[in-house]
Design an enzyme around this catalytic site. Structure first.
Site, PDB file in Angstrom:
ATOM      1  N   ARG A 242      10.421 -58.640  11.783  1.00 38.97           N
ATOM      2  CA  ARG A 242      11.287 -58.652  10.600  1.00 38.97           C
ATOM      3  C   ARG A 242      12.739 -58.857  11.000  1.00 38.97           C
ATOM      4  O   ARG A 242      13.135 -58.617  12.152  1.00 38.97           O
ATOM      5  CB  ARG A 242      11.153 -57.361   9.805  1.00 38.97           C
TER       6      ARG A 242
ATOM      7  N   GLU B 297      22.833 -52.242   7.163  1.00 38.64           N
ATOM      8  CA  GLU B 297      22.703 -51.884   8.587  1.00 38.64           C
ATOM      9  C   GLU B 297      23.168 -50.452   8.815  1.00 38.64           C
ATOM     10  O   GLU B 297      24.241 -50.055   8.350  1.00 38.64           O
ATOM     11  CB  GLU B 297      23.525 -52.863   9.429  1.00 38.64           C
ATOM     12  N   HIS B 298      22.341 -49.690   9.507  1.00 37.85           N
ATOM     13  CA  HIS B 298      22.614 -48.270   9.779  1.00 37.85           C
ATOM     14  C   HIS B 298      22.718 -47.468   8.486  1.00 37.85           C
ATOM     15  O   HIS B 298      23.448 -46.484   8.414  1.00 37.85           O
ATOM     16  CB  HIS B 298      23.876 -48.106  10.641  1.00 37.85           C
TER      17      HIS B 298
ATOM     18  N   ASP C 124      19.566 -46.816   6.795  1.00 33.58           N
ATOM     19  CA  ASP C 124      18.253 -46.175   6.552  1.00 33.58           C
ATOM     20  C   ASP C 124      18.240 -44.698   6.929  1.00 33.58           C
ATOM     21  O   ASP C 124      17.785 -43.861   6.159  1.00 33.58           O
ATOM     22  CB  ASP C 124      17.097 -46.956   7.197  1.00 33.58           C
TER      23      ASP C 124
ATOM     24  N   GLY D 189      16.030 -56.693  18.190  1.00 36.30           N
ATOM     25  CA  GLY D 189      16.199 -56.141  16.843  1.00 36.30           C
ATOM     26  C   GLY D 189      15.321 -56.842  15.828  1.00 36.30           C
ATOM     27  O   GLY D 189      15.655 -56.923  14.654  1.00 36.30           O
TER      28      GLY D 189
ATOM     29  N   SER E  97      11.892 -56.124  15.659  1.00 31.92           N
ATOM     30  CA  SER E  97      10.756 -55.222  15.418  1.00 31.92           C
ATOM     31  C   SER E  97       9.427 -55.678  15.993  1.00 31.92           C
ATOM     32  O   SER E  97       8.388 -55.584  15.335  1.00 31.92           O
ATOM     33  CB  SER E  97      10.580 -54.976  13.917  1.00 31.92           C
ATOM     34  N   SER E  98       9.450 -56.164  17.221  1.00 26.09           N
ATOM     35  CA  SER E  98       8.179 -56.496  17.860  1.00 26.09           C
ATOM     36  C   SER E  98       7.331 -55.234  18.032  1.00 26.09           C
ATOM     37  O   SER E  98       6.108 -55.285  17.929  1.00 26.09           O
ATOM     38  CB  SER E  98       8.429 -57.149  19.211  1.00 26.09           C
TER      39      SER E  98
ATOM     40  N   ASP F 184      10.852 -50.838   9.374  1.00 21.75           N
ATOM     41  CA  ASP F 184      10.175 -51.882  10.146  1.00 21.75           C
ATOM     42  C   ASP F 184       8.701 -52.023   9.776  1.00 21.75           C
ATOM     43  O   ASP F 184       8.207 -53.128   9.539  1.00 21.75           O
ATOM     44  CB  ASP F 184      10.292 -51.578  11.650  1.00 21.75           C
TER      45      ASP F 184
ATOM     46  N   LYS G 200      16.100 -50.224  23.498  1.00 22.09           N
ATOM     47  CA  LYS G 200      16.150 -48.896  22.906  1.00 22.09           C
ATOM     48  C   LYS G 200      16.024 -47.791  23.956  1.00 22.09           C
ATOM     49  O   LYS G 200      16.068 -46.621  23.634  1.00 22.09           O
ATOM     50  CB  LYS G 200      15.036 -48.723  21.876  1.00 22.09           C
TER      51      LYS G 200
HETATM   52  P1  NG1 Z   1      16.504 -52.393  15.431  1.00 21.44           P
HETATM   53  O1  NG1 Z   1      17.710 -52.576  16.251  1.00 21.44           O
HETATM   54  O2  NG1 Z   1      16.184 -53.627  14.642  1.00 21.44           O
HETATM   55  O3  NG1 Z   1      15.324 -51.871  16.173  1.00 21.44           O
HETATM   56  C1  NG1 Z   1      17.368 -50.001  14.503  1.00 21.44           C
HETATM   57  C2  NG1 Z   1      16.465 -48.954  13.848  1.00 21.44           C
HETATM   58  C3  NG1 Z   1      16.416 -49.173  12.317  1.00 21.44           C
HETATM   59  C4  NG1 Z   1      17.851 -49.206  11.742  1.00 21.44           C
HETATM   60  C5  NG1 Z   1      18.677 -50.253  12.529  1.00 21.44           C
HETATM   61  C6  NG1 Z   1      20.123 -50.306  12.091  1.00 21.44           C
HETATM   62  C7  NG1 Z   1      14.665 -48.334  15.396  1.00 21.44           C
HETATM   63  C8  NG1 Z   1      13.253 -48.584  15.817  1.00 21.44           C
HETATM   64  N1  NG1 Z   1      15.097 -49.076  14.363  1.00 21.44           N
HETATM   65  O4  NG1 Z   1      16.795 -51.280  14.281  1.00 21.44           O
HETATM   66  O5  NG1 Z   1      15.655 -48.154  11.710  1.00 21.44           O
HETATM   67  O6  NG1 Z   1      18.459 -47.937  11.797  1.00 21.44           O
HETATM   68  O7  NG1 Z   1      18.662 -49.979  13.926  1.00 21.44           O
HETATM   69  O8  NG1 Z   1      20.211 -50.688  10.757  1.00 21.44           O
HETATM   70  O9  NG1 Z   1      15.366 -47.484  15.941  1.00 21.44           O
END
Ligand code: NG1
Length: 455
Positions: A34, A40-41, A43, A135, A137-138, A182, A226
């Site tokens: 996705r 952004e930030h 959720d 970012g 979501s794999s 995600d 992450k």
């Molecule tokens: P990404 O960077 O796409 O994994 C992370 C968080 C989301 C959200 C975004 C910022 C994880 C798995 N996902 O996304 O829930 O907070 O950062 O909008 O940590």
């Protein structure tokens, strides 16, 4: 997690027969990655997001096993074969092992008794083309694919929204604390639509995207992993939001005469307090000020000890403490980003519903500026990508996901996408030599439907 190359259904079936000699796949299941378009930030602060499912996915050929054994393999040699039993307790592999995402789905479905013991196992061969640490979501796509395989192996079905909620909790098994965005969009995505996702409780509503436009996703080649620095920065933002929420609640309680005890910033949304947005922001600004805060100052303001502050706000679910940043907690700026981004999501949905692509593009640009200036999650590479996109026909361009690297998303008329991609190759990718540049670091995508069986 899981990248490189696409595999069509027949090739994957053949590869399955090689990976598991003498066996035939019973079926194929896919789950898309996705991209978050705006929000952004927001959720983890309880405010909505607006992502869509993309034309990059994980595909698994699978069959049930006769007992409770799971055997998984991956076409990507970085991810070696794994096997385990469908039983609780289910111990994770060492941190970072791809098998943990499969275990996470099985563990979640067993623990919440959607599948009960004695349960059947499965064997599966995975293939995927979602760039990892981008970012996109794999990891959620892998969890969702496995969840659907495990359900199918046991002849079970589950309401997609309930499954999204369950699999979001399930993914925490790997040691991250993401929200529910995600898994929801990977499961519930619709062709040509974004999804407005609200939290606590999880809800999802399709929002039409303007016809004739697509989204170009561009990996910065800076891995937003992450497990490293990006995670520390992400966790610090989570803590800053908790602190901003506590101080803003104190300020707004004083102004409204109502004792407010919010769990997250969305509970201080102006409409929930029946206050105009500007007034809410002004009250909070007067109390938070422009300067960064130390933990001593925050504790004093809240009438707590630093130890109490630490126990209430600095601890993560895994028990670890987020250290105090040397430059202090930038509470007003973090508050301003989250509050303004939440309003931009509302406006974005309205603009999209009217088919106003240009206005939506402007909101994407404003979101990027706020992520960069107030939330401080951009980096020079993301800035370069956004600038190139805007110079070459994008109506809006922004970083997507947590930031600190990862990818950008740009809204373009579909007939300009090729030109933009060429410009990105010349002005950005040709100047970098990272190996990932080889695997299509920038591509056009439309919104696709969510996960399910491939016929
Ligand atoms: P990404 O960077 O796409 O994994 C992370 C968080 C989301 C959200 C975004 C910022 C994880 C798995 N996902 O996304 O829930 O907070 O950062 O909008 O940590």
């Amino acid at each position: 997690m899981v990248a490189s190359g696409t595999t069509d259904a027949n090739t994957l079936r053949e590869a399955y027969e090689q990976a598991f000699p003498g066996e035939k796949a019973a079926g194929l299941i896919r789950a898309p990655g996705r991209v978050n378009l705006i929000g952004e930030h927001t959720d983890y602060n309880g405010y909505p997001v607006l992502p869509m499912a993309i034309e990059r996915e994980i595909l698994a050929a699978w069959a049930p096993t006769k007992d409770d054994s799971v055997r998984i393999a991956n076409r990507d040699p970085r991810f070696p074969a794994r096997s385990f039993k469908v039983r609780l307790p289910l111990e994770p592999y060492p941190q970072g092992d791809w098998g943990n995402y499969a275990k996470a789905a099985v563990h979640g479905l067993l623990e919440e008794r959607v599948v009960s013991a004695p349960a059947k196992g499965f064997q599966a061969l995975y293939s995927g083309n979602i760039p990892d640490a981008a970012g996109l979501s794999s990891s959620a796509a892998l969890v969702v694919t496995t969840g659907l395989v495990f359900l199918a192996a046991n002849g079970k079905t589950c309401d997609p929204l309930a499954l999204a909620d369950l699999l979001a909790r399930a993914e925490r098994y790997v040691g991250t604390e993401g929200g529910g965005m995600d898994q929801a969009v990977s499961l519930l995505g619709q062709s040509g639509k974004a999804l407005r996702i609200d939290f606590f409780p999880l809800r999802a509503r399709p929002v039409s995207l303007p016809a004739g436009y697509g989204f170009v996703i561009s990996h910065s080649l800076v891995r937003a992993s992450k497990s490293a620095e990006a995670r520390a920065q992400y966790n610090l933002r989570v803590v800053e939001c908790r602190l901003a929420c506590a101080l803003a609640a104190q300020a707004l309680s004083k102004r409204t005469g109502i004792a407010l005890h919010p769990k997250r910033l969305s509970e201080l949304a102006p409409e929930r307090l029946s206050l105009p947005a500007e007034e809410t922001d002004r009250f909070v600004h007067e109390d938070l000020g422009e300067n960064p805060w130390s933990s001593d100052e925050i504790a004093k303001k809240l009438g707590k000890t630093v130890k109490q502050l630490s126990d209430s706000y600095f601890r993560l679910q895994d028990g670890s403490l987020v250290p105090e940043p040397a430059s202090g907690y930038k509470l007003w700026r973090r508050y301003r980003h989250v509050a303004s981004e939440a309003r931009r999501v509302e406006q974005a949905v309205q603009k999209l519903e009217k088919g106003d692509a240009a206005a939506f593009g402007n909101l994407m640009n404003a979101s990027h500026a706020s992520c960069r200036d107030d939330y401080e999650v951009s980096c020079p590479e993301l800035e370069a990508l956004v600038a190139i996109a805007r110079e070459h026909g994008a109506l809006g361009a922004r970083l997507t996901g947590a930031g600190f690297g990862g990818a950008t998303v740009s809204l373009v008329p579909e007939d300009r996408a090729d030109l933009l991609i060429k410009a990105l190759c010349v002005e950005y990718y040709s100047r970098r030599s990272e190996p990932e540049a080889l695997i299509e670091p920038t591509f056009l995508t439309r919104a696709v439907r969510g996960a399910g069986a491939v016929l």
